[in-house]
Write an enzyme that holds these catalytic residues in place. Sequence first.
Site, mmCIF file in Angstrom:
data_model
loop_
_atom_site.group_PDB
_atom_site.id
_atom_site.type_symbol
_atom_site.label_atom_id
_atom_site.label_comp_id
_atom_site.label_asym_id
_atom_site.label_seq_id
_atom_site.Cartn_x
_atom_site.Cartn_y
_atom_site.Cartn_z
ATOM 1 N N SER A 193 -0.550 8.682 1.859
ATOM 2 C CA SER A 193 -0.575 7.686 0.788
ATOM 3 C C SER A 193 -1.886 6.921 0.772
ATOM 4 O O SER A 193 -2.485 6.709 -0.296
ATOM 5 C CB SER A 193 0.611 6.713 0.939
ATOM 6 O OG SER A 193 0.503 5.940 2.117
ATOM 7 N N GLY A 213 2.536 10.314 9.138
ATOM 8 C CA GLY A 213 1.904 11.279 8.248
ATOM 9 C C GLY A 213 2.015 10.879 6.793
ATOM 10 O O GLY A 213 1.082 11.070 6.008
ATOM 11 N N ASP A 214 3.163 10.310 6.413
ATOM 12 C CA ASP A 214 3.345 9.825 5.047
ATOM 13 C C ASP A 214 2.392 8.674 4.753
ATOM 14 O O ASP A 214 1.817 8.582 3.656
ATOM 15 C CB ASP A 214 4.787 9.373 4.838
ATOM 16 C CG ASP A 214 5.781 10.501 5.033
ATOM 17 O OD1 ASP A 214 5.603 11.553 4.399
ATOM 18 O OD2 ASP A 214 6.729 10.330 5.814
ATOM 19 N N ARG A 215 2.239 7.779 5.738
ATOM 20 C CA ARG A 215 1.338 6.645 5.541
ATOM 21 C C ARG A 215 -0.101 7.131 5.412
ATOM 22 O O ARG A 215 -0.888 6.608 4.614
ATOM 23 C CB ARG A 215 1.456 5.670 6.721
ATOM 24 C CG ARG A 215 0.719 4.357 6.482
ATOM 25 C CD ARG A 215 1.442 3.542 5.417
ATOM 26 N NE ARG A 215 0.752 2.308 5.092
ATOM 27 C CZ ARG A 215 -0.041 2.160 4.022
ATOM 28 N NH1 ARG A 215 -0.242 3.168 3.197
ATOM 29 N NH2 ARG A 215 -0.617 1.008 3.781
ATOM 30 N N TYR A 220 8.589 18.750 1.742
ATOM 31 C CA TYR A 220 9.501 18.668 2.880
ATOM 32 C C TYR A 220 10.374 19.916 2.994
ATOM 33 O O TYR A 220 11.471 19.881 3.554
ATOM 34 C CB TYR A 220 10.355 17.397 2.804
ATOM 35 C CG TYR A 220 9.641 16.221 3.436
ATOM 36 C CD1 TYR A 220 9.944 15.812 4.731
ATOM 37 C CD2 TYR A 220 8.622 15.574 2.762
ATOM 38 C CE1 TYR A 220 9.255 14.773 5.325
ATOM 39 C CE2 TYR A 220 7.931 14.527 3.354
ATOM 40 C CZ TYR A 220 8.258 14.135 4.628
ATOM 41 O OH TYR A 220 7.571 13.106 5.221
#
Length: 455
Positions: free
Chosen positions: A255, A250-252, A137
């Site tokens: 992961s 995007g995080d999902r 980040y």
Amino acid sequence: MRIVVVGDVLLDTDLSGGAGRLSPDAPVPVVDVDAVRRRAGGAGLVARMLQADGHEAVLVTVLGDDAAAGLLRAELEGITVIAGPSGAPTPVKTRVRASGQPVVRFDEGCATPPVPGCTADMLAALEDADAVIAADYGRGLLADEELRVRLEALTASTPVVWDPHPAGARPVPGVAAVTPNLGEALRFAGLAGTGTTGAASAAEVLLADWGSRAVIVTMGEHGALVAASGLLPQVVPAPRVTATDPCGAGDRFASALAVGLAAGMTTDSAAQQATEAAAQFLAAGGVGAMGGRREDAPRQLPVDGLDALTVAQRTRDAGGTVVATGGCFDLLHAGHARTLAAARRLGDCLIVCLNSDESVRGLKGEHRPIIKQEDRAELLSALECVDAVLVFGEPTPENAISRLQPDIWVKGGDYAAEDLPEAALVSSWGGRTVTVPYIPARSTTKLAAALARVG
């Protein structure tokens, strides 16, 4: 699985409430805040997603020593956190939402900090992971040279997924996949372009530049493009969803991709799983729904990630009319298409209540359905006039109708009110039951008989 997330964390805060008036000082809405929600952002959000999926999430990061860091630590409760000192203020991003719609965001402590150090405990936590996610980040942790050397060494034995940031560090060579979005990919590659063509061009450049095994460019509603050396790029289509806030998608994706690779899936199969997971995440409310209590709902098929109850509620919140219809839709034919299109024109969304395989067998016998419920739901969802599909297992749709509470319930054909027991149910909350013309020349039974004749 033991998934290690290494990267920068921040504190996300949501202030939400109604906005029914303008400020006397300026033509801006006045938000009467009635709820304050905090959550871990950045790498912390990725770790929380993995924990919610039942995995052992280990977060390797750096933290400050200010008041915001205390709030952030509280939001990371239940996650194994291996943290060194950040040497900088905790970044805080505060979103103000009026009646569910984002109005403004305030960022505090988000100036570029110095590159933090990496402790021995942080490096040791990377060992014995089933997969590693580098969640960059732009706060400098992934620029630490000692950490980068350790991550590059891990790539030979462990899937490493690198989620890059425009202000972050270069991915280390050999990672299983780098996952920029389209805008980031074009910027990293120094190219201009749009859509699939732009994604393919950027991925080709980045594969050579970064030395990763794959580059997966996420393209929002257009899905993802998977590029690997020596292979033609593959486009993974995105399920159609209704979402107002893409934050966290995007995080999902990252992961779910890491979990798939850790399970031994091929890169393209893992990307398919990740695309569906991101769509389901957004359809369920995105980050705004994380941590809240969720009411049990009738069974939903993950055909396109749509949640029928969410679609209905969002339509009502926007002042629209919810239309629903139901049936087996065993062999989809022109009669069905005309009925569904006519129903959709009656309101602002159309939800199809679909009999499950078990329900169809009870109604039509052991030889039906001809097409299994997952495929029937996917075919219906592919129609432009259908906004969501809800599968129910009972012989009749009353329970599903009760949960949806549509404004209009549609049947094809000529019926008297006493012929439709659901008509009284729909009228109990002020809804209407209507019919649309039925086309007798088209029927599943006749189509099935014709298919039988031709073998």
